[in-house]
Enzyme design. Structure first.
Site, mmCIF file in Angstrom:
data_model
loop_
_atom_site.group_PDB
_atom_site.id
_atom_site.type_symbol
_atom_site.label_atom_id
_atom_site.label_comp_id
_atom_site.label_asym_id
_atom_site.label_seq_id
_atom_site.Cartn_x
_atom_site.Cartn_y
_atom_site.Cartn_z
ATOM 1 N N ASP A 7 0.855 -1.476 0.032
ATOM 2 C CA ASP A 7 -0.086 -0.127 -0.224
ATOM 3 C C ASP A 7 0.743 1.322 0.220
ATOM 4 O O ASP A 7 2.431 0.830 0.037
ATOM 5 C CB ASP A 7 -0.946 -0.043 1.639
ATOM 6 C CG ASP A 7 -2.084 1.644 1.300
ATOM 7 O OD1 ASP A 7 -2.235 1.949 0.133
ATOM 8 O OD2 ASP A 7 -2.469 1.826 1.823
ATOM 9 N N SER A 8 0.673 1.950 -0.961
ATOM 10 C CA SER A 8 0.649 4.143 -0.307
ATOM 11 C C SER A 8 1.938 4.171 1.426
ATOM 12 O O SER A 8 2.208 4.522 1.675
ATOM 13 C CB SER A 8 0.158 4.779 -1.455
ATOM 14 O OG SER A 8 -1.214 4.413 -0.218
ATOM 15 N N CYS A 70 -4.136 -0.993 -1.977
ATOM 16 C CA CYS A 70 -3.685 0.102 -2.684
ATOM 17 C C CYS A 70 -4.905 0.207 -4.383
ATOM 18 O O CYS A 70 -4.351 0.230 -4.714
ATOM 19 C CB CYS A 70 -2.626 0.726 -3.555
ATOM 20 S SG CYS A 70 -2.734 2.565 -3.050
ATOM 21 N N GLU A 150 -5.977 9.292 9.044
ATOM 22 C CA GLU A 150 -5.059 8.861 9.787
ATOM 23 C C GLU A 150 -4.493 9.351 10.757
ATOM 24 O O GLU A 150 -3.753 8.296 11.896
ATOM 25 C CB GLU A 150 -3.561 9.625 8.778
ATOM 26 C CG GLU A 150 -3.625 9.046 7.944
ATOM 27 C CD GLU A 150 -2.207 7.977 6.809
ATOM 28 O OE1 GLU A 150 -1.710 8.487 7.258
ATOM 29 O OE2 GLU A 150 -2.731 7.237 6.157
ATOM 30 N N CYS A 180 -10.507 2.875 -1.537
ATOM 31 C CA CYS A 180 -9.553 3.514 -1.105
ATOM 32 C C CYS A 180 -9.192 2.955 0.092
ATOM 33 O O CYS A 180 -10.361 2.432 1.463
ATOM 34 C CB CYS A 180 -9.758 4.623 -0.435
ATOM 35 S SG CYS A 180 -8.808 5.571 0.444
ATOM 36 N N HIS A 182 -8.182 3.482 3.390
ATOM 37 C CA HIS A 182 -8.820 3.909 4.584
ATOM 38 C C HIS A 182 -10.328 3.918 4.925
ATOM 39 O O HIS A 182 -10.471 4.379 5.752
ATOM 40 C CB HIS A 182 -8.465 5.543 4.492
ATOM 41 C CG HIS A 182 -6.764 5.692 4.185
ATOM 42 N ND1 HIS A 182 -5.980 4.966 3.068
ATOM 43 C CD2 HIS A 182 -5.942 6.108 5.285
ATOM 44 C CE1 HIS A 182 -4.695 5.324 4.041
ATOM 45 N NE2 HIS A 182 -4.803 6.298 5.099
#
Ligand code: DGL
Length: 247
Positions: A7-8, A70, A150, A180, A182
């Protein structure tokens, strides 16, 4: 089975959580490119370059498979990553499209696709869903959700204002693709916002379903070995992993 999850940043831990729940792998090696996150605002060629570099990193391990958690990378770089890897590289878009189609009986169902600018601009989910006969689609880039997650802002005033900012004129759809890494952490708040009749499609669950259909898993691994790597501040990633995954 030894898998690399890319993932990023830290968001791909939501996919690791699903993999752990289903006990598919003996060893999971996670790499988050925390030094260069976010990817969602970058252009296609940069995302492809970063994807190929992740494959190079994973060459340090003898992997059976790489999972790209991702969405932005899955949308743009899968072909190139598969060309440079010596194991299959699986992204989250196709599984997400199939999971959406499985969750909705009626092809006229309304689907709202959420993601980063990169994912939404790629139209990857639309193309997949159109091919399966779903045409009632709306897509929306909602990148502000990424830093909120985050910061562990998963409820409250700022999140409510962001929901209003993005969805003031959006009617509740039949399904929302959480496109996404997140966004699964916002599932409770999105569910409350859109109501119980809106199905939420989570990349982690979708990829597990996809893998179980595509590959033979002969064993379950209750206690897989877990290794976490990050391009910056790996300790912070490990702390988050501990908290989110309870490992
Ligand atoms: N991991 C990214 C994705 O799923 C979200 C965060 C970013 O923009 O890098 O698209």
């Amino acid at each position: 089975m030894k898998v690399g999850v890319f993932d990023s940043g830290i968001g791909g831990l939501t996919v690791v959580k699903s993999l752990l729940e289903h006990q598919l792998f003996e060893e999971i090696i996670y790499f988050g490119d925390t030094a260069r996150v976010p990817y969602g605002s970058k252009d296609k060629s940069t995302i492809i370059r970063y994807g190929i570099e992740a494959v190079e990193f994973f060459k340090n391990f003898e992997l059976d498979m790489i999972i790209v958690a991702c969405n932005s990378v899955s949308a743009y770089a899968l072909d190139e990553m598969n060309e440079s890897a010596s194991c299959p590289v699986i992204g989250v878009i196709e599984p997400g499209v199939l999971a959406t189609a499985n969750a909705l009986k009626d092809k006229d169902s309304k689907v709202l696709i959420l993601g980063t600018h990169a994912t939404i601009n790629s139209k990857a989910y639309e193309i997949g869903l159109n091919a399966l006969g779903f045409n009632s689609l709306e897509s929306k880039a909602t990148p502000l959700f990424v830093p909120l997650v985050e910061e562990e802002i998963l409820s409250g005033e700022i999140l409510n204002a962001t929901l209003k900012h993005y969805f003031a004129n959006t009617e509740a759809p039949n399904a929302v693709i959480l496109g996404c890494t997140h966004f699964p952490l916002l599932a409770p708040v999105l569910s409350t916002h859109f109501g119980m009749n809106t199905k939420l499609i989570h990349s982690g669950d979708a990829i597990v379903e996809y893998l179980e259909n595509k590959f033979d898993f002969y064993k379950q691994y209750a206690n897989p070995a877990l290794k976490f790597f990050a391009s910056e501040n790996p300790e912070s990633l490990r702390r988050t992993a501990k908290k989110w995954l309870d490992v």
